[in-house]
Design an enzyme around this catalytic site. Structure first.
Site, short mmCIF file in Angstrom:
data_model
loop_
_atom_site.label_atom_id
_atom_site.label_comp_id
_atom_site.label_asym_id
_atom_site.label_seq_id
_atom_site.Cartn_x
_atom_site.Cartn_y
_atom_site.Cartn_z
N GLY A 25 19.10 26.21 80.89
CA GLY A 25 20.31 26.26 80.06
C GLY A 25 20.38 25.03 79.18
O GLY A 25 19.39 24.49 78.71
N GLY A 26 21.62 24.58 78.97
CA GLY A 26 21.83 23.41 78.12
C GLY A 26 21.20 22.16 78.70
O GLY A 26 21.03 21.16 77.98
N GLY A 64 -2.55 15.42 48.86
CA GLY A 64 -1.28 14.95 49.43
C GLY A 64 -1.50 14.26 50.77
O GLY A 64 -0.78 13.33 51.12
N ALA A 65 -2.53 14.70 51.49
CA ALA A 65 -2.77 14.12 52.80
C ALA A 65 -3.16 12.64 52.67
O ALA A 65 -2.83 11.83 53.52
CB ALA A 65 -3.82 14.92 53.53
C1 HXC Z 1 26.06 25.85 90.65
C2 HXC Z 1 23.92 26.29 91.29
C3 HXC Z 1 23.51 26.32 89.94
C4 HXC Z 1 24.49 26.10 88.92
C5 HXC Z 1 21.79 26.67 91.16
N1 HXC Z 1 22.83 26.53 92.00
N2 HXC Z 1 22.17 26.57 89.89
N3 HXC Z 1 25.19 26.07 91.64
N4 HXC Z 1 25.75 25.88 89.34
N5 HXC Z 1 24.19 26.10 87.63
C6 HXC Z 1 22.81 26.58 93.47
C7 HXC Z 1 22.53 27.97 94.01
O1 HXC Z 1 23.73 28.72 94.08
C8 HXC Z 1 21.97 27.65 95.37
O2 HXC Z 1 23.02 27.37 96.24
C9 HXC Z 1 21.21 26.36 95.14
O3 HXC Z 1 21.72 25.81 93.93
C10 HXC Z 1 19.72 26.57 94.94
O4 HXC Z 1 19.55 27.57 93.96
P1 HXC Z 1 18.57 28.81 94.15
O5 HXC Z 1 18.92 29.81 93.11
O6 HXC Z 1 18.61 29.25 95.59
O7 HXC Z 1 17.17 28.12 93.87
P2 HXC Z 1 15.90 28.71 93.15
O8 HXC Z 1 15.61 30.08 93.67
O9 HXC Z 1 14.86 27.66 93.27
O10 HXC Z 1 16.32 28.87 91.60
C11 HXC Z 1 16.65 27.76 90.82
C12 HXC Z 1 17.26 28.20 89.46
C13 HXC Z 1 18.44 29.16 89.72
C14 HXC Z 1 16.19 28.89 88.64
C15 HXC Z 1 17.67 26.92 88.73
O11 HXC Z 1 19.31 28.56 90.68
C16 HXC Z 1 19.21 29.45 88.49
O12 HXC Z 1 18.80 30.29 87.67
N6 HXC Z 1 20.35 28.73 88.30
C17 HXC Z 1 21.15 28.91 87.13
C18 HXC Z 1 20.44 28.36 85.94
C19 HXC Z 1 21.24 28.47 84.67
O13 HXC Z 1 21.35 29.51 84.05
N7 HXC Z 1 21.85 27.37 84.32
C20 HXC Z 1 22.54 27.31 83.07
C21 HXC Z 1 23.96 27.02 83.31
S1 HXC Z 1 24.70 26.93 81.71
P3 HXC Z 1 22.96 27.69 97.82
O14 HXC Z 1 24.34 27.37 98.31
O15 HXC Z 1 22.60 29.11 97.92
O16 HXC Z 1 21.89 26.78 98.34
C22 HXC Z 1 24.36 25.38 81.16
C23 HXC Z 1 25.02 25.05 79.87
C24 HXC Z 1 25.08 23.58 79.65
O17 HXC Z 1 23.68 24.61 81.73
C25 HXC Z 1 25.55 23.35 78.25
C26 HXC Z 1 25.10 22.05 77.71
C27 HXC Z 1 24.80 22.17 76.23
#
Ligand code: HXC
Length: 544
Positions: free
Chosen positions: A200-201, A434-435
């Protein structure tokens, strides 16, 4: 990629880092009742970092945040702050927030090879290293400290991105981190190590920093992950295929350096830091003078007699710089341009070199981006630039034109021209069109320009020039191939050589390749007090 450990570099001996409170507890008599809370809290923190949590990381081929910190800093120098902060309350209950100490990130400062460095390491075992408000405040706090102290900052990312439960507070947390990176840019070196997901971000804080290191197979970066790709495009793709280290090192150019495991990544970073100053008003550390010979006849043998034959410019680099000091950056991305740090007489220089071995060393979109960003880093951090030139021009064709080679090539021009650090060019062979101008020509502000006798300096290569100027004659000739060969030879002899430029002062000197290092050393000495007054303005408008 390769194992960068050298015999002289020891792996951090002994046990990995343990929180400093454990040491304090062992040394103090804490039997008095006033210490009860203190002891309880410390015991709770100790329990939090349980072997089970560590095993979760290890089972994925990753180290824990503590282990990473321990490898990064000189033994016993790391001081953690904010170990006891706890996550913020969420406005609406949706999913659970673990009320842990530290909120999933370790922050602090310590010494790396004796120099002060600030760092943070996200802890994936706590809510996936996700960035909540308090987590972001901790990072922002040390970013601000690093800026005040004029020290580099290292971020070790292992995070699922913005913490979903905390909503807009976590987004705002990212914004503060981005703001701090941007405000510190060009003042302190900022380096990101991707050691797990950056989704994500979350990808934008590394992207804003100066250099990104990634670990092969266990780290990945993408704005939208495989699930979204499946939903929107109905394509199946793995995390590694979408945003693994190799993809970012070869295709996107986002990762500057990749290594096979975390230990090597951290060791490489420590070596890398030794080339950099702590901030923009310091000079990089100087190592002891090196015994590399200033005159080396092997340099005469590298450029082949046949002007169309490739050679490896890294051979030239390695003979010019202090032995084994060349540290290449972005090796796998746009390899037609070679960039990296090296040392000459113990002092850091930035090398920018066309690579005749790849696409004949032509400049294209990716190599222009790669070169421009590196030149700007060197300029911001007082690192002189050495340019080695052998470039037939810009890459022609639809794809490059349509994707904006004009816009991207302009970045190189802008970056070289704007740079006020010492700038030295050696033209090894081709310097066409140019290079020639772009690669730090004197009229663009280059300080010293040397050429080897093999240099070919002209508006374009012989084939193109003959085809344009003698189109009619060639069309009417009985034997056009023979006429073309004669004209190409004449062009090479009379025009595409370094002597016209030498006689008219467009270069400073045609030199014997053997004395190139000696000439560079003298030029660097002559430029050691270079000072350029830049025009008063908010900033230029570099093409982006
Ligand atoms: C809260 C989160 C989390 C998140 C993971 N977890 N990402 N909790 N917020 N963003 C938690 C899970 O619920 C889980 O909790 C633990 O972390 C481990 O995650 P898993 O999914 O079990 O691990 P894994 O299978 O290794 O996968 C990792 C991952 C996946 C690929 C990162 O968790 C995932 O896709 N997360 C979301 C990624 C995403 O889309 N982020 C973008 C958010 S938006 P438990 O309790 O089960 O252990 C963003 C915008 C920012 O970031 C803007 C700035 C410009």
């Amino acid at each position: 990629m390769e194992d960068i450990l050298e015999p002289s570099q020891e792996r951090n001996p002994g046990k990995l880092w343990s929180p400093s409170f454990i040491i304090k507890l062992n040394r103090m008599d804490l039997s008095g009742k006033n210490y009860k809370d203190f002891i309880d809290r410390n015991e709770a923190l100790k329990k939090q970092y349980s072997p089970e949590r560590a095993e979760k990381q290890h089972s994925k081929g990753k180290l824990t945040a503590h282990e990473r910190i321990s490898l990064l800093f000189d033994p016993g120098t790391f001081e953690e702050i904010d170990a006891f902060v706890t996550p913020a309350d969420t406005p609406v209950e949706f999913g659970k927030v673990e009320k842990t100490y530290g909120d999933g990130v370790i922050v602090g400062h310590g010494k790396i090879n004796g120099r002060l460095v600030f760092a943070y390491a996200q802890d994936f075992t706590i809510m996936g290293g996700s960035l909540g408000y308090v987590h972001s405040k901790k990072i922002a706090k040390i970013q601000e400290m690093a800026l005040k102290m004029g020290s580099p900052i290292i971020g070790m990312m292992d995070s699922g991105g913005a913490r979903i439960q905390e909503g807009v507070a976590s987004l705002s947390g990212y914004a503060s981190i981005f703001q701090n990176i941007i405000q510190s840019s060009g003042i302190i070196p900022q380096i990101s190590l991707i050691m797990g997901p950056a989704a994500g971000g979350a990808v934008y804080s590394p992207a804003l920093t100066d250099f990104v290191f990634m670990v092969n197979q266990t780290s990945y970066m993408f704005v939208t992950g495989p699930n979204v790709v499946k939903e929107v495009l109905n394509e199946d793709v793995t995390s590694d295929q979408l945003g693994g280290a190799e993809v970012h090192a070869t295709k996107s150019g986002v990762a500057h350096l990749i290594y096979d495991d975390e230990e090597n990544t951290i060791l490489a970073l420590k070596k890398f830091l030794s080339y950099l100053p702590s901030n923009n008003v310091e000079n990089p550390p100087v190592l002891q003078e090196d015994a590399t010979p200033d005159i080396n006849e092997k340099l005469r043998e590298i450029v082949p007699d046949d002007p169309n034959k490739p050679y490896d410019v890294k051979e030239v680099i390695n003979l010019l710089v202090d032995r084994n000091s060349f540290f290449e950056i972005s090796e796998l991305f746009a390899p037609n341009l070679v960039i990296g740090f090296a040392r000459i007489k113990g002092k850091t220089v930035g090398i920018v070199a066309n690579q005749p071995k790849v696409l004949a060393g032509v400049l294209d979109i990716d190599s222009s981006d790669k070169g421009a960003r590196f030149i700007r880093f060197c300029d911001a951090f007082n690192i002189p630039l050495i340019t080695l030139e052998d470039v037939p021009g810009f890459l022609p064709g639809y794809e490059q034109e349509h994707k904006g080679i004009i816009r991207h090539g302009a970045k190189m021009l802008f970056a070289y021209s704007e740079a006020t650090v010492p700038k030295i060019t050696v033209i090894l062979r081709k310097a066409y069109g140019g290079a020639f101008i772009v690669m730090n020509s004197k009229s663009l502000g280059g300080d010293f320009s040397f050429a080897w006798p093999t240099a070919e300096i002209a508006v374009m290569g012989p084939d193109g020039a003959v085809a344009i100027l003698y189109r009619k004659e060639l069309a009417e000739a009985k034997d056009p191939d023979k006429l073309k060969a004669e004209l190409v030879k004449k062009y090479r002899d009379k025009i595409a050589n370094p002597f016209i430029a030498d006689e008219s002062g467009y270069i400073d000197e045609v030199i014997d390749p053997a004395v190139t290092r000696k000439k560079i050393v003298s030029a660097l000495n002559a430029l050691s007090n270079k000072w350029v007054k830049v025009p008063a303005r908010k900033h230029g408008n570099m093409p982006l």
